[in-house]
Design an enzyme around this catalytic site. Structure first.
Site, PDB file in Angstrom:
ATOM      1  N   HIS A  56       7.282   2.656   7.129  1.00  0.00           N
ATOM      2  CA  HIS A  56       6.968   2.887   5.710  1.00  0.00           C
ATOM      3  C   HIS A  56       8.020   3.780   5.061  1.00  0.00           C
ATOM      4  O   HIS A  56       8.415   3.568   3.917  1.00  0.00           O
ATOM      5  CB  HIS A  56       5.608   3.585   5.572  1.00  0.00           C
ATOM      6  CG  HIS A  56       4.442   2.803   6.057  1.00  0.00           C
ATOM      7  ND1 HIS A  56       3.736   3.141   7.189  1.00  0.00           N
ATOM      8  CD2 HIS A  56       3.842   1.691   5.567  1.00  0.00           C
ATOM      9  CE1 HIS A  56       2.756   2.281   7.364  1.00  0.00           C
ATOM     10  NE2 HIS A  56       2.792   1.378   6.406  1.00  0.00           N
ATOM     11  N   GLY A 166       7.538  -4.633   4.215  1.00  0.00           N
ATOM     12  CA  GLY A 166       8.198  -4.722   5.509  1.00  0.00           C
ATOM     13  C   GLY A 166       8.234  -6.155   6.026  1.00  0.00           C
ATOM     14  O   GLY A 166       7.271  -6.914   5.864  1.00  0.00           O
ATOM     15  N   ASP A 169       5.472  -7.702   8.626  1.00  0.00           N
ATOM     16  CA  ASP A 169       4.411  -8.620   8.212  1.00  0.00           C
ATOM     17  C   ASP A 169       5.081  -9.799   7.503  1.00  0.00           C
ATOM     18  O   ASP A 169       5.003  -9.942   6.279  1.00  0.00           O
ATOM     19  CB  ASP A 169       3.421  -7.905   7.294  1.00  0.00           C
ATOM     20  CG  ASP A 169       2.685  -6.799   8.024  1.00  0.00           C
ATOM     21  OD1 ASP A 169       2.009  -7.088   9.021  1.00  0.00           O
ATOM     22  OD2 ASP A 169       2.815  -5.635   7.620  1.00  0.00           O
ATOM     23  N   GLN A 172       2.913 -12.181   5.413  1.00  0.00           N
ATOM     24  CA  GLN A 172       2.480 -11.472   4.209  1.00  0.00           C
ATOM     25  C   GLN A 172       3.607 -11.469   3.171  1.00  0.00           C
ATOM     26  O   GLN A 172       3.386 -11.777   1.993  1.00  0.00           O
ATOM     27  CB  GLN A 172       2.095 -10.039   4.585  1.00  0.00           C
ATOM     28  CG  GLN A 172       1.977  -9.083   3.419  1.00  0.00           C
ATOM     29  CD  GLN A 172       1.412  -7.731   3.814  1.00  0.00           C
ATOM     30  OE1 GLN A 172       0.230  -7.632   4.107  1.00  0.00           O
ATOM     31  NE2 GLN A 172       2.218  -6.696   3.816  1.00  0.00           N
TER      32      GLN A 172
HETATM   33  O1  PAF Z   1       0.965  -4.249   4.506  1.00  0.00           O
HETATM   34  C1  PAF Z   1       0.014  -3.537   4.106  1.00  0.00           C
HETATM   35  O2  PAF Z   1      -0.077  -2.339   4.406  1.00  0.00           O
HETATM   36  C2  PAF Z   1      -1.046  -4.156   3.225  1.00  0.00           C
HETATM   37  O3  PAF Z   1      -1.319  -5.457   3.590  1.00  0.00           O
HETATM   38  C3  PAF Z   1      -0.717  -4.057   1.723  1.00  0.00           C
HETATM   39  C4  PAF Z   1       0.509  -4.874   1.361  1.00  0.00           C
HETATM   40  C5  PAF Z   1      -0.488  -2.610   1.333  1.00  0.00           C
HETATM   41  C6  PAF Z   1      -1.890  -4.605   0.900  1.00  0.00           C
HETATM   42  O4  PAF Z   1      -3.067  -3.901   1.171  1.00  0.00           O
END
Ligand code: PAF
Length: 308
Positions: A56, A166, A169, A172
């Site tokens: 992060h 990131g 994921d 995502q």
């Molecule tokens: O990757 C994450 O931490 C979550 O899926 C996100 C993108 C913050 C959405 O809740």
């Protein structure tokens, strides 16, 4: 209201000084809107669920380099957890997260309570479509709908120029890119490469659940990906064969890896790659070690030697 839980009216959301000053914190939509209206120049958003780690912080630092104001959201989104998943035990480490945001140079942390994010039970949500039903979506029905819904809400509330996610994921990230394109959301989406421990384990907020023995088993995920990437030049089937050989070795370990999937997919659609295809792909793996669900992936170029 203490200082850490409100936007400090006297300070602008744009940090001019060196990284390290405590970011302002907005808990409500009003506090966020007030901070947003004071921000000038470009604004970057780093959406997170907290329990921040070096992965992060890399996102936040990248955001810091690219925009005048950096907003980090911290919200454990109930909509993206299934009924038997770890919503209740998901780590909540707000004080540490705030210190980490300060060190990485965030200007504002948006940390809404559930009632702020969802004042009413949502009726209209984002449907992730076919892409949300494959790979990780097949193992976690509804997960991507909930994730996209909260990301869309965060984009609407914060109105960033750029948002950072990131590559850990990968599905995502691909789905967020697709949502932004399909729904004409005015934001640039930036992916940031996965950050790994020196032994290869991908950083994840869920790693803190792992015992030493579980962590040893979990290492097989990244080892399998590396083995697959090393075989990339020999084609898609060789990639999968090499990765599976590593995973097979921990199927009976103590504790074992219960494999959810190992797939080679198209990076943009997450559809299966096909044995004769060459070019960019993503090798993705997920499994359970003890009670912990872990995912990892590696981009590779099938049919070409591995880039070092
Ligand atoms: O990757 C994450 O931490 C979550 O899926 C996100 C993108 C913050 C959405 O809740």
């Amino acid at each position: 209201m203490d200082q850490a839980s409100s936007v400090r009216e006297e300070e602008p959301a744009v940090a001019e000084g060196p990284a390290g000053a405590a970011p302002a914190v907005a808990r409500t939509r009003e506090e966020l809107a007030a901070a947003r209206s004071r921000a000038t120049g470009t604004l970057a958003l780093v959406p997170t669920m907290g329990a921040l780690h070096e992965g992060h912080l890399t996102l936040i630092r990248r955001a810091r380099e690219s925009a005048d104001t950096v907003v980090v959201s911290i919200f454990v989104n109930p909509l993206q957890f299934g009924p038997h998943e770890d919503f209740d035990r998901y780590p909540r480490t707000f004080a540490d997260d705030l210190a980490a945001c300060a060190a990485a140079g965030a200007d504002l942390v948006f940390a809404p309570a559930r009632e702020v994010m969802y004042p009413a039970e949502p009726q209209v949500t984002i449907r992730s479509g076919p892409m949300g039903e494959v790979v990780e979506g097949a193992a976690r029905p509804g997960h991507f709908d909930g994730m996209l819904t909260v990301v869309m809400k965060l984009l609407q509330l914060v109105r960033p120029d750029v948002a950072f996610f990131g590559e850990k994921d990968a599905q995502q990230l691909a789905m967020i890119r697709r949502m932004v394109a399909d729904l004409d959301v005015p934001v640039r989406v930036e992916g940031v490469p996965t950050v790994r421990e020196p032994d290869g384990l991908a950083l994840s907020s869920r790693n803190r659940y792992l015992s030493a023995a579980e962590r040893r088993t979990a290492l097989a995920l990244s080892e399998a990906l590396r083995a697959g990437a090393d075989a990339a030049e020999a084609g898609a089937e060789a990639v999968l064969r090499a990765a599976r050989a590593v995973l097979d070795r921990v199927a009976d370990a103590d504790p074992p890896l219960e494999l959810d999937y190992l797939v080679l997919v198209d990076p943009a659609t997450f559809t299966e790659f096909g044995p004769a295809r060459t070019g960019p792909g993503v090798l993705a793996v997920a499994g359970r070690v003890g009670a912990t669900h872990l995912i990892d992936n590696m981009p590779l170029r099938v049919g070409s030697p591995k880039e070092s």
